[in-house]
Design a protein around this motif. Structure first.
Motif, mmCIF file in Angstrom:
data_model
loop_
_atom_site.group_PDB
_atom_site.id
_atom_site.type_symbol
_atom_site.label_atom_id
_atom_site.label_comp_id
_atom_site.label_asym_id
_atom_site.label_seq_id
_atom_site.Cartn_x
_atom_site.Cartn_y
_atom_site.Cartn_z
ATOM 1 N N ASP A 76 46.234 45.644 47.018
ATOM 2 C CA ASP A 76 44.987 45.686 46.250
ATOM 3 C C ASP A 76 44.796 44.385 45.477
ATOM 4 O OD1 ASP A 76 47.064 46.040 44.479
ATOM 5 O OD2 ASP A 76 46.076 47.598 43.302
ATOM 6 N N GLN A 77 45.671 43.409 45.745
ATOM 7 C CA GLN A 77 45.665 42.170 44.964
ATOM 8 C C GLN A 77 44.425 41.324 45.205
ATOM 9 O OE1 GLN A 77 48.186 43.356 46.734
ATOM 10 N NE2 GLN A 77 50.087 43.305 45.573
ATOM 11 N N GLU A 121 42.661 42.670 42.268
ATOM 12 C CA GLU A 121 43.433 42.599 41.023
ATOM 13 C C GLU A 121 43.845 41.171 40.654
ATOM 14 O OE1 GLU A 121 44.119 45.120 39.013
ATOM 15 O OE2 GLU A 121 43.435 46.801 40.253
ATOM 16 N N HIS A 122 44.036 40.304 41.655
ATOM 17 C CA HIS A 122 44.477 38.932 41.380
ATOM 18 C C HIS A 122 43.569 37.885 42.010
ATOM 19 C CE1 HIS A 122 48.250 40.447 39.697
ATOM 20 N NE2 HIS A 122 48.324 41.249 40.740
ATOM 21 N N SER A 169 45.615 35.638 46.305
ATOM 22 C CA SER A 169 46.486 36.535 47.042
ATOM 23 C C SER A 169 46.687 36.109 48.490
ATOM 24 C CB SER A 169 45.908 37.956 47.009
ATOM 25 O OG SER A 169 45.777 38.409 45.684
ATOM 26 N N HIS A 182 40.063 49.500 39.793
ATOM 27 C CA HIS A 182 40.583 48.126 39.786
ATOM 28 C C HIS A 182 40.159 47.397 38.511
ATOM 29 C CE1 HIS A 182 41.597 48.381 44.060
ATOM 30 N NE2 HIS A 182 40.396 48.900 44.244
ATOM 31 N N GLU A 236 55.678 39.611 41.937
ATOM 32 C CA GLU A 236 55.056 38.470 42.603
ATOM 33 C C GLU A 236 56.025 37.773 43.535
ATOM 34 O OE1 GLU A 236 54.370 34.935 40.121
ATOM 35 O OE2 GLU A 236 55.492 35.971 38.538
ATOM 36 N N ARG A 255 53.127 41.435 47.482
ATOM 37 C CA ARG A 255 53.032 39.978 47.611
ATOM 38 C C ARG A 255 54.263 39.347 48.236
ATOM 39 N NH1 ARG A 255 51.317 38.824 41.564
ATOM 40 N NH2 ARG A 255 52.286 40.881 41.363
#
Length: 352
Positions: free
Chosen positions: A76-77, A80-81, A86, A137, A294, A323
């Motif tokens: 879901d990064q 989220e990131h 990502s 999210h 991470e 990740r």
């Protein structure tokens, strides 16, 4: 004795992690992961028949099937990131199909991702690997950034695409946490009505949780309490970061705690700190999965194995690693996921 590969990855810390005996909360007090957990634990709960089947489906897929342990790929990064942060290291994962392929090739119990990712390939893959749809999210494009989780769809959409479970995040300790608790509790209730399992990312977010240069967002006492809140709203699996320190309550000087939490129920050992997280998941009735964190490059494999060993020996039920797996070539990601799973398949690595 653990396999040579696992011992080599743990390096000079192998004995520290593999030989530790927990003298805080005894393992005999825990509901430990088994292949019969649905019958042994969940059968007596208020979960309906369809939800029990979904929990069983989730636990009985992939290389860890019927072991009581789970290995989940979470991607879901992209929200989220940010997608760039990502997927730039490995652009093939801009394509949702490759995310699902990695989970399948990696022997995972399930793949957890967004409505968009899983919906894009649902007809092709929902029957091949259990889907966990992440329903909220932190969209991470508003400026300045906020610590908030907002709903991105509805539970019926997840059910319609064939999802076995839904996942959500609550930022416990944030200004928005009260709303998030209510939203997610209602969503989980409906998911259970439809027969889906529920997974809760129990994360802490509050700038005041940093004190005198120490970050207590991963303190054992605070993360364990967020776990306890998560099981209260009837999450079936709790996702939590591995604890890195302790004493958040006392350092920040808020809330309520007890001296025995620090003098009797925990020590400084990572396995004992994680054991306290498990205890707050109703003594393991609700399974604890720790996050892989991470990607840091060359050290990813060793860090993933360490996290898996700590989780397993603490009494947890698995690892959810994203990740570290998808920010590298797919064959290397598969190898990392398989090595994590090898920790849980190794009968010589026991609960401490």
């Amino acid at each position: 004795m653990a396999s040579q590969k696992i011992q080599e990855l743990l390096g000079d810390q192998a004995a520290y992690y593999l030989d530790h005996t927990c003298t805080t909360i005894d393992k005999s007090s825990l509901y430990l992961p088994t292949g019969t957990a649905v019958n042994d634990v969940w059968m007596n709960s208020n979960r309906n028949v369809q939800t029990l089947r979904s929990i069983s489906t989730l636990m009985n897929h992939g290389r860890l099937a019927n072991s009581g342990y789970v290995s989940i790929l979470p991607v879901d990064q992209g929200i989220e990131h940010s997608a760039g942060a990502s997927f730039a290291p490995n652009p093939i994962y801009f394509d949702p199909e490759n995310i699902v392929k990695l989970a399948i090739e990696g022997g995972c119990n399930a793949v957890a991702s967004t409505y968009g990712v899983l919906g894009a390939v649902a007809r092709k893959y929902a029957h091949q690997i259990p889907f966990i749809v992440k329903i909220n999210h932190n969209e991470f494009i508003s400026y300045p950034n906020r610590f908030d989780q907002i709903m991105f769809g509805n539970i019926k959409d997840a059910w319609n695409m064939g999802a076995v479970a839904v996942g959500a995040t609550i930022y416990f300790g944030s200004e928005e946490s009260h709303r998030q608790i209510v939203e997610v509790a209602k969503a989980f209730e409906y998911a259970h009505e439809l027969g889906m399992a529920t997974v809760l990312w129990c994360y802490l977010r509050n700038n005041s949780f940093k004190k005198d240069g120490v970050d207590y967002h991963t303190a054992a006492d605070l993360t364990a309490q967020s776990n306890h809140l998560g099981v209260t709203i009837q999450a079936d699996i709790i996702k939590q970061k591995l604890p890195t320190n302790n004493g958040g309550y006392t350092a920040i000087n808020f809330g309520k705690t007890h001296k025995d939490v620090y003098n009797k129920l925990t020590t400084d050992h990572p396995i004992d700190l994680a054991r306290y997280q498990v205890a707050n998941c109703y003594m393991g009735r609700v399974g604890l999965i720790n996050s892989g964190g991470e990607s840091k490059g060359a050290s990813d494999m060793a860090e993933a194995v360490m996290t898996a060993v700590v989780n397993k020996r603490a009494g947890g039920m698995g690892l959810i690693s994203g990740r570290k797996a998808f920010q590298k070539p797919m064959n290397e990601g598969v190898s990392l996921l398989n090595t994590i799973q090898d920790v849980y398949l190794d009968n010589s690595i026991t609960v401490a």
